[in-house]
Design a protein around this motif. Sequence first.
Motif, PDB file in Angstrom:
ATOM      1  N   MET A  51     -16.842  -3.815  34.682  1.00  0.00           N
ATOM      2  CA  MET A  51     -16.917  -3.385  33.275  1.00  0.00           C
ATOM      3  C   MET A  51     -16.693  -1.876  33.131  1.00  0.00           C
ATOM      4  O   MET A  51     -16.373  -1.397  32.054  1.00  0.00           O
ATOM      5  CB  MET A  51     -18.302  -3.772  32.714  1.00  0.00           C
ATOM      6  CG  MET A  51     -18.427  -3.670  31.202  1.00  0.00           C
ATOM      7  SD  MET A  51     -17.479  -4.922  30.302  1.00  0.00           S
ATOM      8  CE  MET A  51     -16.330  -3.938  29.360  1.00  0.00           C
ATOM      9  N   GLY A  52     -16.875  -1.128  34.230  1.00  0.00           N
ATOM     10  CA  GLY A  52     -16.660   0.331  34.177  1.00  0.00           C
ATOM     11  C   GLY A  52     -17.827   1.096  33.603  1.00  0.00           C
ATOM     12  O   GLY A  52     -17.662   2.225  33.125  1.00  0.00           O
ATOM     13  N   ILE A  53     -19.021   0.517  33.650  1.00  0.00           N
ATOM     14  CA  ILE A  53     -20.196   1.189  33.065  1.00  0.00           C
ATOM     15  C   ILE A  53     -20.908   2.049  34.106  1.00  0.00           C
ATOM     16  O   ILE A  53     -20.625   1.960  35.302  1.00  0.00           O
ATOM     17  CB  ILE A  53     -21.184   0.168  32.450  1.00  0.00           C
ATOM     18  CG1 ILE A  53     -21.631  -0.846  33.494  1.00  0.00           C
ATOM     19  CG2 ILE A  53     -20.554  -0.505  31.249  1.00  0.00           C
ATOM     20  CD1 ILE A  53     -22.753  -1.754  33.030  1.00  0.00           C
ATOM     21  N   GLU A  54     -21.843   2.846  33.608  1.00  0.00           N
ATOM     22  CA  GLU A  54     -22.671   3.726  34.436  1.00  0.00           C
ATOM     23  C   GLU A  54     -21.807   4.575  35.368  1.00  0.00           C
ATOM     24  O   GLU A  54     -22.115   4.770  36.543  1.00  0.00           O
ATOM     25  CB  GLU A  54     -23.719   2.911  35.219  1.00  0.00           C
ATOM     26  CG  GLU A  54     -24.734   2.259  34.294  1.00  0.00           C
ATOM     27  CD  GLU A  54     -25.825   1.519  35.037  1.00  0.00           C
ATOM     28  OE1 GLU A  54     -26.064   1.817  36.227  1.00  0.00           O
ATOM     29  OE2 GLU A  54     -26.442   0.639  34.418  1.00  0.00           O
ATOM     30  N   ASP A  55     -20.753   5.123  34.802  1.00  0.00           N
ATOM     31  CA  ASP A  55     -19.835   6.021  35.523  1.00  0.00           C
ATOM     32  C   ASP A  55     -19.167   5.365  36.728  1.00  0.00           C
ATOM     33  O   ASP A  55     -18.664   6.064  37.602  1.00  0.00           O
ATOM     34  CB  ASP A  55     -20.564   7.307  35.961  1.00  0.00           C
ATOM     35  CG  ASP A  55     -21.052   8.095  34.756  1.00  0.00           C
ATOM     36  OD1 ASP A  55     -20.340   8.075  33.734  1.00  0.00           O
ATOM     37  OD2 ASP A  55     -22.132   8.689  34.834  1.00  0.00           O
ATOM     38  N   GLU A  75     -11.563   3.232  30.573  1.00  0.00           N
ATOM     39  CA  GLU A  75     -12.842   3.362  29.872  1.00  0.00           C
ATOM     40  C   GLU A  75     -13.400   1.970  29.551  1.00  0.00           C
ATOM     41  O   GLU A  75     -12.647   0.983  29.502  1.00  0.00           O
ATOM     42  CB  GLU A  75     -12.656   4.128  28.555  1.00  0.00           C
ATOM     43  CG  GLU A  75     -12.230   5.569  28.718  1.00  0.00           C
ATOM     44  CD  GLU A  75     -13.317   6.427  29.343  1.00  0.00           C
ATOM     45  OE1 GLU A  75     -14.503   6.090  29.199  1.00  0.00           O
ATOM     46  OE2 GLU A  75     -12.962   7.427  29.995  1.00  0.00           O
ATOM     47  N   VAL A  76     -14.704   1.937  29.273  1.00  0.00           N
ATOM     48  CA  VAL A  76     -15.362   0.652  28.976  1.00  0.00           C
ATOM     49  C   VAL A  76     -14.671  -0.052  27.800  1.00  0.00           C
ATOM     50  O   VAL A  76     -14.359  -1.251  27.869  1.00  0.00           O
ATOM     51  CB  VAL A  76     -16.860   0.870  28.649  1.00  0.00           C
ATOM     52  CG1 VAL A  76     -17.534  -0.456  28.323  1.00  0.00           C
ATOM     53  CG2 VAL A  76     -17.571   1.568  29.788  1.00  0.00           C
ATOM     54  N   TYR A  77     -14.409   0.717  26.719  1.00  0.00           N
ATOM     55  CA  TYR A  77     -13.844   0.065  25.533  1.00  0.00           C
ATOM     56  C   TYR A  77     -12.407  -0.396  25.776  1.00  0.00           C
ATOM     57  O   TYR A  77     -11.952  -1.375  25.180  1.00  0.00           O
ATOM     58  CB  TYR A  77     -13.939   0.984  24.308  1.00  0.00           C
ATOM     59  CG  TYR A  77     -12.994   2.154  24.293  1.00  0.00           C
ATOM     60  CD1 TYR A  77     -13.371   3.372  24.841  1.00  0.00           C
ATOM     61  CD2 TYR A  77     -11.723   2.052  23.738  1.00  0.00           C
ATOM     62  CE1 TYR A  77     -12.508   4.451  24.839  1.00  0.00           C
ATOM     63  CE2 TYR A  77     -10.858   3.128  23.728  1.00  0.00           C
ATOM     64  CZ  TYR A  77     -11.246   4.323  24.292  1.00  0.00           C
ATOM     65  OH  TYR A  77     -10.393   5.388  24.286  1.00  0.00           O
ATOM     66  N   LEU A  86     -19.495  -7.748  29.018  1.00  0.00           N
ATOM     67  CA  LEU A  86     -20.609  -7.924  29.961  1.00  0.00           C
ATOM     68  C   LEU A  86     -21.900  -8.126  29.185  1.00  0.00           C
ATOM     69  O   LEU A  86     -22.096  -7.526  28.122  1.00  0.00           O
ATOM     70  CB  LEU A  86     -20.704  -6.668  30.844  1.00  0.00           C
ATOM     71  CG  LEU A  86     -21.809  -6.619  31.900  1.00  0.00           C
ATOM     72  CD1 LEU A  86     -21.278  -5.973  33.184  1.00  0.00           C
ATOM     73  CD2 LEU A  86     -22.996  -5.798  31.410  1.00  0.00           C
ATOM     74  N   TRP A  88     -25.865  -7.578  29.776  1.00  0.00           N
ATOM     75  CA  TRP A  88     -26.791  -6.915  30.690  1.00  0.00           C
ATOM     76  C   TRP A  88     -27.995  -7.807  30.999  1.00  0.00           C
ATOM     77  O   TRP A  88     -28.377  -8.665  30.196  1.00  0.00           O
ATOM     78  CB  TRP A  88     -27.324  -5.629  30.052  1.00  0.00           C
ATOM     79  CG  TRP A  88     -26.483  -4.410  30.219  1.00  0.00           C
ATOM     80  CD1 TRP A  88     -26.735  -3.340  31.023  1.00  0.00           C
ATOM     81  CD2 TRP A  88     -25.263  -4.076  29.539  1.00  0.00           C
ATOM     82  NE1 TRP A  88     -25.741  -2.389  30.893  1.00  0.00           N
ATOM     83  CE2 TRP A  88     -24.831  -2.812  30.006  1.00  0.00           C
ATOM     84  CE3 TRP A  88     -24.469  -4.741  28.604  1.00  0.00           C
ATOM     85  CZ2 TRP A  88     -23.678  -2.192  29.561  1.00  0.00           C
ATOM     86  CZ3 TRP A  88     -23.309  -4.130  28.158  1.00  0.00           C
ATOM     87  CH2 TRP A  88     -22.927  -2.875  28.633  1.00  0.00           C
ATOM     88  N   ALA A  92     -29.592  -3.747  25.670  1.00  0.00           N
ATOM     89  CA  ALA A  92     -30.076  -2.598  24.875  1.00  0.00           C
ATOM     90  C   ALA A  92     -30.571  -3.076  23.519  1.00  0.00           C
ATOM     91  O   ALA A  92     -30.138  -4.116  23.018  1.00  0.00           O
ATOM     92  CB  ALA A  92     -28.943  -1.589  24.696  1.00  0.00           C
TER      93      ALA A  92
ATOM     94  N   LYS B 281     -27.330   5.904  26.797  1.00  0.00           N
ATOM     95  CA  LYS B 281     -26.046   5.505  27.379  1.00  0.00           C
ATOM     96  C   LYS B 281     -25.870   3.987  27.392  1.00  0.00           C
ATOM     97  O   LYS B 281     -24.765   3.479  27.198  1.00  0.00           O
ATOM     98  CB  LYS B 281     -25.960   6.052  28.804  1.00  0.00           C
ATOM     99  CG  LYS B 281     -24.567   6.034  29.335  1.00  0.00           C
ATOM    100  CD  LYS B 281     -24.426   6.876  30.554  1.00  0.00           C
ATOM    101  CE  LYS B 281     -22.962   6.903  30.957  1.00  0.00           C
ATOM    102  NZ  LYS B 281     -22.717   7.691  32.130  1.00  0.00           N
ATOM    103  N   GLU B 285     -22.759   2.007  25.861  1.00  0.00           N
ATOM    104  CA  GLU B 285     -21.894   1.148  26.669  1.00  0.00           C
ATOM    105  C   GLU B 285     -21.949  -0.309  26.218  1.00  0.00           C
ATOM    106  O   GLU B 285     -20.968  -1.031  26.343  1.00  0.00           O
ATOM    107  CB  GLU B 285     -22.260   1.281  28.150  1.00  0.00           C
ATOM    108  CG  GLU B 285     -21.842   2.655  28.689  1.00  0.00           C
ATOM    109  CD  GLU B 285     -22.075   2.832  30.171  1.00  0.00           C
ATOM    110  OE1 GLU B 285     -22.970   2.169  30.726  1.00  0.00           O
ATOM    111  OE2 GLU B 285     -21.362   3.659  30.778  1.00  0.00           O
ATOM    112  N   MET B 288     -19.540  -0.294  23.419  1.00  0.00           N
ATOM    113  CA  MET B 288     -18.184  -0.093  23.945  1.00  0.00           C
ATOM    114  C   MET B 288     -17.688  -1.346  24.669  1.00  0.00           C
ATOM    115  O   MET B 288     -16.486  -1.629  24.675  1.00  0.00           O
ATOM    116  CB  MET B 288     -18.153   1.127  24.873  1.00  0.00           C
ATOM    117  CG  MET B 288     -18.296   2.434  24.087  1.00  0.00           C
ATOM    118  SD  MET B 288     -18.654   3.849  25.135  1.00  0.00           S
ATOM    119  CE  MET B 288     -17.050   4.185  25.800  1.00  0.00           C
ATOM    120  N   GLY B 291     -15.704  -3.339  22.488  1.00  0.00           N
ATOM    121  CA  GLY B 291     -14.425  -2.788  22.023  1.00  0.00           C
ATOM    122  C   GLY B 291     -14.530  -1.564  21.127  1.00  0.00           C
ATOM    123  O   GLY B 291     -13.511  -1.041  20.677  1.00  0.00           O
ATOM    124  N   LEU B 292     -15.739  -1.070  20.842  1.00  0.00           N
ATOM    125  CA  LEU B 292     -15.855   0.141  20.009  1.00  0.00           C
ATOM    126  C   LEU B 292     -15.619   1.362  20.908  1.00  0.00           C
ATOM    127  O   LEU B 292     -16.123   1.403  22.042  1.00  0.00           O
ATOM    128  CB  LEU B 292     -17.259   0.259  19.397  1.00  0.00           C
ATOM    129  CG  LEU B 292     -17.558  -0.598  18.167  1.00  0.00           C
ATOM    130  CD1 LEU B 292     -17.708  -2.059  18.555  1.00  0.00           C
ATOM    131  CD2 LEU B 292     -18.830  -0.120  17.478  1.00  0.00           C
TER     132      LEU B 292
END
Lengths: 249, 307
Positions: A51-55, A75-77, A86, A88, A92, B281, B285, B288, B291-292
């Motif tokens: 997914m390309g998250i958390e750097d 990038e994630v988007y 993804l 989690w 969040a 973050k 994410e 994102m 897709g945003l």
Amino acid sequence: MEPILKVNNVKLTVDGKAILRGVNLEVDRGEIHAILGPNGAGKSTLAKLIMGIEDLKSPTEGEIIFDGKVINGLEVYERARLGITLAWQEPARFEGVTVEEYLRLSARNNPDVDIRKCLEEVGLVPEVYLKRFVDDSLSGGERKRVELASILAFRPKFVVLDEIDSGIDFTSIEDIQKILETMREEGITVLMITHNEKLLDVADRASLLCGGKVLETSDPQSIKRKFEECKVCDILDFERKEGRDGKDG
Amino acid sequence: MVKTDNLLNSILSLGLPKDILKNPSIVIEGHNVIREVPYPGISIEKRTHEDRIEVRINVLPGVVVEKPVHMCLSKLGSGDQLIDITVDVGEGAKVKMISHCAFKGKNLKHISRTKFRVRKGASLEVSEIHYHEKDTDIVIDAKSEGVVEERASYKSLFKIDSNNAGKVRVEYVVDILDHAVADVETKIAGRDGDEIYVKDIMYLKGKYSRAIAKSRLMALGDTKAEFYGETYGLGDYSRGHIDCSEIVRSENVTVKAIPIVVVNNETAKVTHEAAVGSIDKKQLETLMARGLDEDEAVDVIVKGMLR
């Protein structure tokens, strides 16, 4: 048929420590593919890299290819716009954002999506939940269901589910099975990190990740048996057998 | 009449809810009342001066106002708007007031001084929502002082989330008497060049009095933002809490959060929490991953927090 996701010899070293040591994985289009492995095997790290998250946008070595395109560095988007998403392990929470707004954001490029139906698919009553906030007022189980509804609203080509069953009660596991089947019916490819036997029953194939490598890909029950053996031998033993000292790539 | 209609349309075009004019409301542009629809059970006296306007609102005892009372305060063009407001909510009365503050222009100054009294068993809920046209250059200085009497409740929300906030100073000083409750909340998003200062002072004077002072300040550009909260636990078994959260999303920001709790009564308890940090973050994410892009995701998170 060309796999929708190919992970080619992916290695990842963080602060001098090898986390992934050459992962090779192919996920076929439309399948539910489970990833099993002991704690610290690198399962969640692999999910984050996809997914390309958390750097974690690029591996130290190797390539991740989605739908024929190398996605290293995206990038994630950008990955999301290719059709990857993804869920989690602990989703969040958002102050002041209603369930309805959250689902509409996910469905913003799919005007024909019925967000009420998405909620019903995950066992939530729209009249009760649409106006609620995606904040701490939702229980852990409710929040996870809303996340799954948002994935149905987003209609990705490919979703990574990172231990979606953690913290979910036994009866809810059957609901998640149904949701996974709905995803399969809608043509969504699922990569699922789980230890749950009931969820494995829904998977088409599974891979065993141990010591930062995929040891084997096969039918879920075979992989489950291998996983039990892997748990017995433990990761250090695996490393010793592989002739590694934990510092190589 | 045509001139008034044009003025009303200009004010509403700044983003105010269109249904305001259908409800009882008072519209003040600069120092002039340009429209008023009376409220049953409420008396409103206005005194216009050259340099300011005084508004006195009395809610008669026992009156329960079902619909919110809308006030619209605006200043278009340039210059100052000084408003002295007195609100007296009679015993057992219940009222909700929404102040829509609309500004457009340069070198604007909006100064309000509000004195309120919520009498025994009464309830006053006040929202002050600001609508600033893009590139509006404004100084806002809003001070509210009041008393919440025995078993009364006071709830306040001050919010600016449209375009530039300006140079903003918001101050509340509230005395809370026996069994009374006060809930004061400020939500401001600051962008390039904005300066925000919020000060909440709560005196929990009465026994079993309760208060919460909550602020959400966001420095989304080159912004100065400071929250200063003082809560005094003076009455027996009084309880207070200060909750301040500031979000930073720029390198050139100065952000401070200063909660001070003072207790001189062994049965009182006052707590605080203050947090200054960047946007979460994981929240970014998560959006994102649907897709945003980052700016769109920040917008969703900020609007949610300012809701």
